[in-house]
Design a protein around this motif. Structure first.
Motif, PDB file in Angstrom:
ATOM      1  N   ILE A   1      -0.913  -0.919   3.990  1.00 51.93           N
ATOM      2  CA  ILE A   1      -1.185  -0.670   5.410  1.00 51.93           C
ATOM      3  C   ILE A   1      -0.982  -1.938   6.230  1.00 51.93           C
ATOM      4  O   ILE A   1      -0.468  -1.892   7.353  1.00 51.93           O
TER       5      ILE A   1
ATOM      6  N   GLN B   1       4.064   6.748   6.165  1.00 51.81           N
ATOM      7  CA  GLN B   1       3.387   7.553   5.149  1.00 51.81           C
ATOM      8  C   GLN B   1       4.408   8.276   4.285  1.00 51.81           C
ATOM      9  O   GLN B   1       4.255   8.357   3.058  1.00 51.81           O
TER      10      GLN B   1
ATOM     11  N   THR C   1      -9.721   1.679   1.917  1.00 53.21           N
ATOM     12  CA  THR C   1      -9.017   1.484   3.191  1.00 53.21           C
ATOM     13  C   THR C   1      -9.873   1.951   4.369  1.00 53.21           C
ATOM     14  O   THR C   1      -9.358   2.129   5.472  1.00 53.21           O
TER      15      THR C   1
ATOM     16  N   ALA D   1      -3.588  -0.407  -1.707  1.00 49.63           N
ATOM     17  CA  ALA D   1      -3.460   0.507  -0.560  1.00 49.63           C
ATOM     18  C   ALA D   1      -3.645  -0.227   0.768  1.00 49.63           C
ATOM     19  O   ALA D   1      -2.856  -0.043   1.702  1.00 49.63           O
TER      20      ALA D   1
ATOM     21  N   MET E   1      -2.974   7.721   7.173  1.00 48.35           N
ATOM     22  CA  MET E   1      -2.282   7.533   5.892  1.00 48.35           C
ATOM     23  C   MET E   1      -3.175   7.817   4.692  1.00 48.35           C
ATOM     24  O   MET E   1      -2.715   8.371   3.683  1.00 48.35           O
ATOM     25  N   THR E   2      -4.430   7.421   4.753  1.00 48.68           N
ATOM     26  CA  THR E   2      -5.282   7.535   3.560  1.00 48.68           C
ATOM     27  C   THR E   2      -6.637   8.166   3.827  1.00 48.68           C
ATOM     28  O   THR E   2      -7.379   8.434   2.880  1.00 48.68           O
TER      29      THR E   2
ATOM     30  N   LEU F   1      -0.148   3.981  -1.636  1.00 50.63           N
ATOM     31  CA  LEU F   1      -1.320   4.388  -0.854  1.00 50.63           C
ATOM     32  C   LEU F   1      -2.421   5.001  -1.700  1.00 50.63           C
ATOM     33  O   LEU F   1      -3.475   5.360  -1.167  1.00 50.63           O
TER      34      LEU F   1
END
Length: 283
Positions: free
Chosen positions: A153, A118, A237, A149, A228-229, A143
């Motif tokens: 990942i 990240q 995501t 995005a 991360m998102t 991201l």
């Protein structure tokens, strides 16, 4: 030995199976026909949860997001792992070090790896964007861009797990009898021809195992997008497992969450059957 001794010996396994496998599965199926928020008593709703699922566009988007992840993650992981295994199967200096180095990400906590990536992919302070800026190529919203995005990942998850599948391929390569290669060299076969007609067919079971393990692991995608998102941007995501988790532990829709989990398990089973019927024949 008394007659009941064998039953006594296997009783811990049977008890474990009944408590941690059979009961949760049966209870989850029963729960799909109820509305329950943990606090209030369960309310029977028939097929209402299934009807809601069919019209839940966010769930199907989450399933599609997971499939997009798999379509990138599985081919990329197999290609990199097989290439690394082929290189590490050769007699080169320091091969033991490289085998340990490639396996190292596997034993690191998934949460730690995700946080590191990240930071690496951060739009403002990430190392990758700093390098691109230094080369006058501009920054990329790894991201934050809905179009890329999930692929970012997928690359991160591939890096995390590729060491494990490299070891599996390495074991498969070392199980191929060397006499086949010696005979092929006498016939004048090139290295590609040896790989195509000897190595590839001989490691067929290993390839299928890696495909199935990667598929099941990919379907359980949760930690990476959650940290991360948080499912963004624009839910691109949001994985299916994350959506099931949110329904259960954020909205306390336990019955509907069980319905999502049950249907998602059927989707996974269907995909694995397709892989077994077609992919195993192709590899």
């Amino acid at each position: 030995m008394k007659k009941w001794t064998p039953y006594l010996l296997v009783s811990p396994y049977i008890l474990h199976f009944l408590v941690f496998v059979a009961f949760p599965v049966v209870f989850s199926i029963v729960l799909t026909f109820h509305r329950w928020n943990i606090i209030s008593p369960m309310q029977y709703v028939g097929l209402a949860n299934y009807e809601h699922l069919l019209n839940d566009r966010l769930f199907w988007q989450a399933v599609w997001n997971t499939l997009r992840f798999l379509m990138v993650h599985i081919p990329l992981q197999i290609a990199i792992a097989l290439t690394l295994a082929e290189l590490l199967n050769r007699t080169i200096r320091g091969v033991a070090f490289f085998r340990a180095a490639f396996f190292l990400p596997v034993i690191i906590s998934g949460v730690v790896v995700t946080i590191l990536w990240q930071q690496l992919l951060s739009f403002n302070s990430g190392v990758l964007n700093r390098m691109l800026t230094a080369l006058a190529l501009g920054r990329i919203a790894w991201l934050d861009d809905p179009d890329i995005a999930m692929y970012s990942i997928a690359v991160m998850a591939t890096w995390k797990n590729v060491g494990l599948y490299t070891i599996l391929f390495l074991v498969g390569l070392q199980s191929v009898p060397i006499q086949y290669y010696e005979a092929a060299e006498l016939e004048g076969a090139t290295r590609w021809q040896q790989f195509r007609y000897i190595t590839f067919p001989m490691i067929n079971p290993t390839i299928f195992t890696v495909v199935v393990l990667s598929t099941i692991g990919g379907f359980s995608l949760f930690v990476e997008p959650y940290i991360m998102t948080e499912g963004g941007p624009m839910n691109t995501t949001l994985s299916a497992v994350m959506y099931i988790y949110k329904q259960a532990f954020q909205y306390y829709h336990m019955g509907y969450s069980a319905t999502l989990g049950f249907c998602f398990a059927l989707i996974i089973l269907f995909v694995v059957i397709i892989q077994r019927r077609y992919v195993e024949q192709e590899v």
